[in-house]
Scaffold this active site. Structure first.
Site, PDB file in Angstrom:
ATOM      1  CE  LYS A   1     -10.278 -10.092   4.991  1.00  0.00           C
ATOM      2  NZ  LYS A   1     -11.289  -9.930   6.041  1.00  0.00           N
TER       3      LYS A   1
ATOM      4  CG  ASP B   1      -6.792 -11.880   6.783  1.00  0.00           C
ATOM      5  OD1 ASP B   1      -7.266 -13.013   7.016  1.00  0.00           O
ATOM      6  OD2 ASP B   1      -7.281 -10.839   7.255  1.00  0.00           O
TER       7      ASP B   1
HETATM    8  P1  ATP Z   1      -7.358  -7.069   9.673  1.00  0.00           P
HETATM    9  O1  ATP Z   1      -8.815  -7.336   9.463  1.00  0.00           O
HETATM   10  O2  ATP Z   1      -6.436  -8.030   8.987  1.00  0.00           O
HETATM   11  O3  ATP Z   1      -6.974  -6.731  11.091  1.00  0.00           O
HETATM   12  P2  ATP Z   1      -7.843  -4.540   8.522  1.00  0.00           P
HETATM   13  O4  ATP Z   1      -8.151  -4.646   7.080  1.00  0.00           O
HETATM   14  O5  ATP Z   1      -8.988  -4.311   9.449  1.00  0.00           O
HETATM   15  O6  ATP Z   1      -7.010  -5.772   8.904  1.00  0.00           O
HETATM   16  P3  ATP Z   1      -5.523  -2.995   8.000  1.00  0.00           P
HETATM   17  O7  ATP Z   1      -5.844  -1.926   7.025  1.00  0.00           O
HETATM   18  O8  ATP Z   1      -4.797  -4.181   7.502  1.00  0.00           O
HETATM   19  O9  ATP Z   1      -6.844  -3.401   8.766  1.00  0.00           O
HETATM   20  O10 ATP Z   1      -4.721  -2.302   9.205  1.00  0.00           O
HETATM   21  C1  ATP Z   1      -4.563  -2.898  10.446  1.00  0.00           C
HETATM   22  C2  ATP Z   1      -3.441  -2.183  11.207  1.00  0.00           C
HETATM   23  O11 ATP Z   1      -2.224  -2.476  10.560  1.00  0.00           O
HETATM   24  C3  ATP Z   1      -3.570  -0.669  11.236  1.00  0.00           C
HETATM   25  O12 ATP Z   1      -3.466  -0.273  12.584  1.00  0.00           O
HETATM   26  C4  ATP Z   1      -2.395  -0.147  10.444  1.00  0.00           C
HETATM   27  O13 ATP Z   1      -1.826   0.989  11.054  1.00  0.00           O
HETATM   28  C5  ATP Z   1      -1.413  -1.311  10.451  1.00  0.00           C
HETATM   29  N1  ATP Z   1      -0.642  -1.455   9.193  1.00  0.00           N
HETATM   30  C6  ATP Z   1       0.606  -1.924   9.078  1.00  0.00           C
HETATM   31  N2  ATP Z   1       0.984  -1.951   7.788  1.00  0.00           N
HETATM   32  C7  ATP Z   1      -0.036  -1.497   7.059  1.00  0.00           C
HETATM   33  C8  ATP Z   1      -0.244  -1.288   5.673  1.00  0.00           C
HETATM   34  N3  ATP Z   1       0.704  -1.530   4.767  1.00  0.00           N
HETATM   35  N4  ATP Z   1      -1.447  -0.845   5.280  1.00  0.00           N
HETATM   36  C9  ATP Z   1      -2.419  -0.618   6.184  1.00  0.00           C
HETATM   37  N5  ATP Z   1      -2.268  -0.762   7.500  1.00  0.00           N
HETATM   38  C10 ATP Z   1      -1.096  -1.206   7.955  1.00  0.00           C
END
Ligand code: ATP
Length: 307
Positions: free
Chosen positions: A17, A147
């Site tokens: 998103k 989210d």
């Molecule tokens: P948000 O903005 O919701 O914090 P993001 O999109 O910036 O998320 P994500 O890719 O969701 O970041 O990852 C956030 C953290 O979650 C990372 O440190 C990652 O190691 C951990 N994590 C746990 N499960 C997952 C997964 N299935 N995929 C990606 N990251 C994950």
């Protein structure tokens, strides 16, 4: 007596998103910031496939882009989702092997972990043949991450609270975006902490800009470009000033607007048309201001069964 077919495997696809508007209010005593946001699901997808496993066993494998950055133990959101689902629906016999194929950037501000979590919730509901309503699934999802309810829902939605109190928004047509994925991570808590430093005494949360819902309802990309807003952008730019170069490069290459996605570091550029998006992605690729460039469109669906 009827025999129930054994489900061998179930695959669900979930999208990333961007936040077309992200308004952030003053930090509350519990540490959370109230949000007013408009989400749009865009066409970058993770696939989550689940297979039966012995009771209480939850194995995870991760392949695809940046797989090495994703934990494969109990910290992974898909394992938390599986444990919560098994506990809530009293299935001590349940277990699963969970394979994640990633395309959504990790720690990119595009809710990749939440997408995987939403996909796992839906896939396991089918694998374990649970009687769960979509509303119950969204409620469980909210316990796992703010989210996750939007990742289940997809399309375009207005979110309040932590972003998990959602209503769908009418959006006509398709918007063409070019995403610039960074070659570094930005931690969400660090960006919010910098936001607090930059805004020591905010009194209230600002609303979603006037005109955003009208622009979406009419499908007018130029009007939408004029009202995109992210209150975390200054915080992210002070932590990573090089993001300003990426933004400038996209605007010089013809983008209608640039926008930090969530807490970054992904930058989203809105293009006036699909052809313009193709040109823009080529130009940005050549400029060498990011790790990867990706052309996407939105809105798209949320977590959906593939098989
Ligand atoms: P948000 O903005 O919701 O914090 P993001 O999109 O910036 O998320 P994500 O890719 O969701 O970041 O990852 C956030 C953290 O979650 C990372 O440190 C990652 O190691 C951990 N994590 C746990 N499960 C997952 C997964 N299935 N995929 C990606 N990251 C994950």
């Amino acid at each position: 007596m009827t025999e129930r077919a054994t489900t061998e495997w179930v695959r669900v696809r979930a999208s990333g998103k961007i936040n077309l508007a992200l308004r952030v209010g003053p930090r509350r005593d519990d540490g959370y910031h109230p949000l007013a946001t408009v989400f749009q699901a865009v066409s970058v997808f993770d696939d989550v496939e689940v297979r039966p496993a012995p009771a209480g066993t939850f194995g995870v494998s991760v392949t695809g882009a940046q797989a090495e950055l994703v934990p494969t133990d109990g910290r992974n959101l898909v394992v938390k989702a599986a444990r919560l689902l098994a506990e809530r629906y009293r299935r001590p016999d349940a277990g699963a092997e969970i394979a994640i194929r990633k395309s959504i950037p990790v720690t990119g501000g595009m809710a990749g972990g939440s997408a995987d979590c939403a996909a796992a919730l839906l896939a396991l509901t089918v694998l374990w043949d649970l009687d769960v309503t979509p509303a119950e699934l969204a409620e469980l999802g909210a316990l796992l991450g703010a989210d996750v309810p939007f990742s289940l829902m997809g399309q375009t939605a207005y979110g309040q609270g932590r972003g998990d109190d959602l209503v769908p928004v009418l959006s006509r047509g398709s918007y063409h975006w070019v995403l610039a994925f960074a070659d570094f991570e930005l931690s969400t808590p660090a960006v919010f902490a910098r936001f607090d430093e930059l805004n020591p005494s905010p009194s209230r949360i600002l609303g979603v800009p006037r005109g955003m819902l009208e622009a979406l309802a009419s499908g007018d990309a130029t009007a939408l470009a004029g009202v995109l807003v992210n209150d975390l952008q200054d915080a992210a730019l002070t932590l990573r000033p090089e993001l300003a170069r990426t933004m400038d490069a996209g605007l010089e290459a013809g983008a209608l607007a640039s926008l930090l996605s969530g807490s970054g570091p992904t930058i989203a550029f809105l293009a006036p048309s699909e052809e313009a998006a193709i040109d823009l992605s080529c130009e940005l690729g050549k400029a060498g201001v990011c790790r990867t460039v990706r052309r996407v469109s939105g809105p798209v669906h949320g977590a959906r069964l593939v098989t």
